[in-house]
Motif scaffolding. Structure first.
Motif, PDB file in Angstrom:
ATOM      1  N   VAL A  30       0.819  -1.104  -0.068  1.00 42.47           N
ATOM      2  CA  VAL A  30      -0.019  -0.070   0.014  1.00 42.47           C
ATOM      3  C   VAL A  30       0.838   1.335  -0.043  1.00 42.47           C
ATOM      4  O   VAL A  30       2.107   1.189   0.569  1.00 42.47           O
ATOM      5  CB  VAL A  30      -0.975  -0.028   0.988  1.00 42.47           C
ATOM      6  CG1 VAL A  30      -1.628   1.217   1.590  1.00 42.47           C
ATOM      7  CG2 VAL A  30      -1.796  -1.155   1.259  1.00 42.47           C
ATOM      8  N   ASP A  31       0.425   2.171  -0.793  1.00 37.56           N
ATOM      9  CA  ASP A  31       1.168   3.589  -0.803  1.00 37.56           C
ATOM     10  C   ASP A  31       0.193   4.750  -0.845  1.00 37.56           C
ATOM     11  O   ASP A  31      -0.617   4.732  -1.703  1.00 37.56           O
ATOM     12  CB  ASP A  31       2.061   3.741  -2.067  1.00 37.56           C
ATOM     13  CG  ASP A  31       2.759   4.956  -2.192  1.00 37.56           C
ATOM     14  OD1 ASP A  31       2.592   5.926  -1.320  1.00 37.56           O
ATOM     15  OD2 ASP A  31       3.555   5.122  -3.096  1.00 37.56           O
ATOM     16  N   LEU A  32       0.174   5.329   0.385  1.00 35.92           N
ATOM     17  CA  LEU A  32      -1.106   6.200   0.459  1.00 35.92           C
ATOM     18  C   LEU A  32      -0.833   7.611   0.178  1.00 35.92           C
ATOM     19  O   LEU A  32      -1.386   8.443   0.424  1.00 35.92           O
ATOM     20  CB  LEU A  32      -1.554   6.197   1.977  1.00 35.92           C
ATOM     21  CG  LEU A  32      -2.129   4.784   2.278  1.00 35.92           C
ATOM     22  CD1 LEU A  32      -2.637   4.801   3.499  1.00 35.92           C
ATOM     23  CD2 LEU A  32      -3.255   4.204   1.215  1.00 35.92           C
ATOM     24  N   VAL A  33       0.675   8.055  -0.206  1.00 39.00           N
ATOM     25  CA  VAL A  33       1.017   9.226  -0.269  1.00 39.00           C
ATOM     26  C   VAL A  33       0.605   9.873  -2.032  1.00 39.00           C
ATOM     27  O   VAL A  33       0.860   8.898  -2.779  1.00 39.00           O
ATOM     28  CB  VAL A  33       2.734   9.269  -0.427  1.00 39.00           C
ATOM     29  CG1 VAL A  33       3.141  10.569  -0.592  1.00 39.00           C
ATOM     30  CG2 VAL A  33       3.066   8.865   1.217  1.00 39.00           C
ATOM     31  N   VAL A  34      -0.232  10.867  -1.933  1.00 39.43           N
ATOM     32  CA  VAL A  34      -0.672  11.605  -3.107  1.00 39.43           C
ATOM     33  C   VAL A  34       0.653  11.707  -4.047  1.00 39.43           C
ATOM     34  O   VAL A  34       1.680  12.161  -3.653  1.00 39.43           O
ATOM     35  CB  VAL A  34      -1.293  12.823  -2.901  1.00 39.43           C
ATOM     36  CG1 VAL A  34      -1.561  13.332  -3.873  1.00 39.43           C
ATOM     37  CG2 VAL A  34      -2.369  12.521  -1.776  1.00 39.43           C
ATOM     38  N   ASP A  35       0.258  11.638  -5.500  1.00 41.98           N
ATOM     39  CA  ASP A  35       1.268  11.820  -6.433  1.00 41.98           C
ATOM     40  C   ASP A  35       1.451  13.411  -6.395  1.00 41.98           C
ATOM     41  O   ASP A  35       0.490  14.381  -6.228  1.00 41.98           O
ATOM     42  CB  ASP A  35       0.799  11.529  -7.813  1.00 41.98           C
ATOM     43  CG  ASP A  35       0.774  10.019  -8.042  1.00 41.98           C
ATOM     44  OD1 ASP A  35       1.512   9.332  -7.470  1.00 41.98           O
ATOM     45  OD2 ASP A  35       0.044   9.463  -8.782  1.00 41.98           O
ATOM     46  N   LYS A  36       2.848  13.746  -6.771  1.00 42.96           N
ATOM     47  CA  LYS A  36       3.190  15.280  -6.451  1.00 42.96           C
ATOM     48  C   LYS A  36       2.466  16.310  -7.198  1.00 42.96           C
ATOM     49  O   LYS A  36       1.957  17.320  -6.668  1.00 42.96           O
ATOM     50  CB  LYS A  36       4.536  15.432  -6.837  1.00 42.96           C
ATOM     51  CG  LYS A  36       5.299  16.838  -6.335  1.00 42.96           C
ATOM     52  CD  LYS A  36       6.690  16.710  -6.801  1.00 42.96           C
ATOM     53  CE  LYS A  36       7.483  17.896  -6.359  1.00 42.96           C
ATOM     54  NZ  LYS A  36       8.832  18.095  -6.632  1.00 42.96           N
ATOM     55  N   PRO A  37       1.982  16.193  -8.535  1.00 42.14           N
ATOM     56  CA  PRO A  37       1.032  17.094  -9.351  1.00 42.14           C
ATOM     57  C   PRO A  37      -0.306  17.301  -8.510  1.00 42.14           C
ATOM     58  O   PRO A  37      -0.878  18.330  -8.793  1.00 42.14           O
ATOM     59  CB  PRO A  37       0.813  16.520 -10.606  1.00 42.14           C
ATOM     60  CG  PRO A  37       1.991  15.400 -10.726  1.00 42.14           C
ATOM     61  CD  PRO A  37       2.192  14.901  -9.285  1.00 42.14           C
TER      62      PRO A  37
END
Length: 462
Positions: free
Chosen positions: A58-65
Motif C-alpha cells: 500500500v502506498d497512500l502518499v498522493v502523487d506530486k502533481p
C-alpha cells in the motif's frame, strides 16, 4: 551520523541476469529444491523477497502533481489535529507497513484486530494485524464533523497532513481495548497513559490520502526507509534472504554474535547472499528508554568498528510507536517486516515486554512471544528464529553462546547492570561492546546527569 548512510549504500549490487526478484512483485523462487533444518524445524530454501501482505504494498502518499489540489481540499472540510503519536501512525500507514490496511481502522477492522489478531481479505485469506491502528476523537470533534464524509488531518501548526475519506465514526471502548491489547488494565502502562487514558470516546476510520511523505527534520530522515525503498535496496544487493532484527536498545557484542551467526547458518542452508535488516524502533518509546538519536549514534559505531559487516547489513528506522504489549505487539513487529521484504525474523526473550507498572514482576511470560509468533494467524510465511542466549565468556573474554555444561564460566550482564556501569563511567569487560559504542552510552548518561535528569526508572530490555 552521515557515515551510516555510506554504509547503507556502499555494497555493490551483485549481477544476476536470471534473477526474478523485483521489489514490487517479490517472487519467491526455489534455490536448492529441498528443505533445510534449523533447530529441529524445517524451512524451504527459496530465493527472492517475500510478497507483502495482500500481494501488493500500500502506498497512500498522493502523487506530486495533485498535492496543491489536496491541500486546498483539506482547507474546506472539518479538521482533526494529530498528536505526535497519531502522526507516527499516519507515517506507518502511508508507506504500507500495515499493508493491506488503507487507513485508520473502521469498526469491523478494529474488532477483527482485537478479537482475532488478523484481518480477513476478500479472497478468504487472513493477514496478521494484532494492534489497533486507530484515531480517537472527542465529543466536540464528533459534533463538528456532523454529516461530513471526509475530514482533514492537520499537524500541531495546523498544516494539512492528510485527508480521511468515506469516514466511519464508532465508539472507543477504552477498557476493552486496553484489556485485549495488553492483557491487563493495570494503571501506569506507558502507551495507555500517553494515548488512551485522556483520548476521546470515539474512533474515526476511513481511507487515507497523505499529501506528502512524512518527515521529522531531526537529522534522521535519511534512515527512515519505506518498505518499498528497503525492497529496492535488498534487490540492489541481490539479497536472496532478508533476516530482520528489531531492537530499542544499544547493540552489544552478544546481539552482534546472534546476527552474524544467523547469517552463517542461512549460508549453510543454501542461501547465497542473506542480508541483515537492523531495524531499531523509531516511534514513541517510554521516557526511560534511550532516545533514538543516541541509539543511532551507537549503531553507527557498531558498523564503523566492524562488529557488523556494513556490506551485508542495512540499517534503517522502523517508524512505529511502541506499545510494550508483549506477545500481542511482537506479532505487529513481525508482520510489518514481511511488508519490508524480510522472510526471517529473529525473536528474543520477552519481546516488546516490560516490567509490571505496579508490581515487581514482568507482565508477560518471557517465552510466550516466540511461541505466539510460531502459531500466529497470517504469519505462516515468516520464518521465526528464536534468540540464542549469549553471555560473557570469562575464559575467552568475549560474548559467546551460553554453554550449560560450564555455567561458571559465563557472566550475564543485565540491561540494568550495563546502564549502571555507563552512568558511573565504568567500563564493561573487554569484548562486551565495541569501545566507540560504549563511549556513546557514557556520553548519553553524562548528559542526563548534567541536566539533572539522571534519576530515571530503569527500562526493561526488549
Amino acid at each position: 551520523m552521515a557515515s551510516i548512510s555510506n554504509f547503507l549504500c556502499r555494497a555493490p549490487a551483485l549481477q544476476n541476469p536470471t534473477s526474478k526478484t523485483h521489489f514490487n512483485s517479490a517472487v519467491r523462487v526455489p534455490v536448492l529444491g529441498k528443505k533445510a533444518n534449523w533447530g529441529g524445524k524445517s524451512f524451504w530454501v527459496s530465493a527472492g523477497l517475500i510478497e507483502p501482505d495482500g500481494g501488493k504494498l500500500v502506498d497512500l502518499v498522493v502523487d506530486k502533481p495533485l498535492r496543491d489540489q489536496k491541500r486546498r481540499e483539506a482547507l474546506s472540510v472539518p479538521r482533526i489535529k494529530l498528536s505526535r503519536i497519531d502522526l507516527e501512525w499516519v507515517h506507518v500507514l502511508s508507506e504500507g507497513w500495515a499493508s493491506p490496511l488503507s487507513g485508520f481502522m473502521r469498526e469491523s477492522e478494529f474488532l477483527q484486530t482485537l478479537h482475532f489478531n488478523s484481518l480477513l481479505l476478500d479472497d478468504g485469506s487472513r493477514v496478521n494485524m494484532s494492534v489497533p491502528i486507530v484515531l480517537a476523537i472527542d465529543d466536540a470533534q464528533k459534533r463538528e464533523i456532523g454529516e461530513a464524509s471526509k475530514v482533514a488531518l492537520v499537524d500541531s501548526r495546523d498544516q494539512p497532513i492528510a485527508i480521511l475519506r468515506d469516514i466511519e465514526i464508532y465508539k472507543h471502548n477504552k477498557e476493552e481495548r486496553i484489556a485485549r491489547t495488553w492483557g491487563t488494565t493495570a494503571s501506569g502502562l506507558p502507551y495507555v497513559e500517553e494515548t488512551i487514558t485522556h483520548a476521546g470516546d470515539w474512533f474515526i476510520g476511513g481511507d487515507l490520502e497523505v499529501i506528502e511523505s512524512i518527515k521529522y527534520n531531526d537529522g534522521l530522515d535519511q534512515y527512515r526507509l519505506s518498505p518499498a525503498e528497503l525492497r529496492e535496496e535488498f534487490t540492489r544487493r541481490n539479497a536472496d534472504a532478508v533476516f530482520a532484527f528489531q531492537l530499542r536498545n544499544p547493540v552489544h557484542n552478544g546481539h552482534a554474535l546472534l546476527m552474524t551467526d544467523t547469517r552463517r547458518r542461512l549460508l549453510e542452508m543454501g542461501y547465497k547472499n542473506p542480508v541483515l535488516l537492523l531495524h531499531p524502533l523509531g516511534g514513541y518509546t517510554k521516557a526511560d528508554d534511550i532516545p533514538l538519536s543516541w541509539r543511532m549514534k551507537q549503531h553507527e559505531k557498531v558498523l564503523e568498528e566492524g562488529v557488523l559487516n556494513p556490506e551485508t547489513t542495512v540499517v534503517a528506522i522502523f517508524p512505529s510507536p511502541m506499545h510494550y504489549a508483549g506477545p500481542t505487539e511482537v506479532q505487529w513487529h513481525a508482520k510489518a517486516r514481511i511488508n519490508a521484504g524480510a522472510n526471517f525474523y529473529i525473536v528474543g526473550r520477552d519481546p516488546a515486554g516490560m516490567g509490571h507498572p505496579t508490581e515487581k514482576r514482568d507482565i508477560y511470560n518471557a517465552d510466550h512471544g516466540k511461541m505466539v509468533l510460531s502459531m500466529a494467524p497470517g504469519l505462516e510465511r515468516l520464518n521465526i528464529l528464536p534468540f540464542r542466549v549469549a553471555a560473557y565468556d570469562k575464559t575467552k573474554m568475549k560474548m559467546a553462546f551460553f554453554d550449560p555444561a560450564r555455567p561458571q564460566d559465563f557472566l550475564f550482564i543485565s540491561g540494568t547492570k550495563m546502564r549502571t556501569l555507563a552512568k558511573n563511567k565504568e567500563n564493561p569487560p573487554d569484548g562486551f561492546m565495541c569501545p566507540g559504542g560504549w563511549k556513546v552510552l557514557v556520553e548519553y548518561y553524562e548528559g542526563l546527569i548534567s541536566s539533572g535528569n539522571g534519576a530515571v526508572r530503569e527500562p526493561v530490555p526488549a
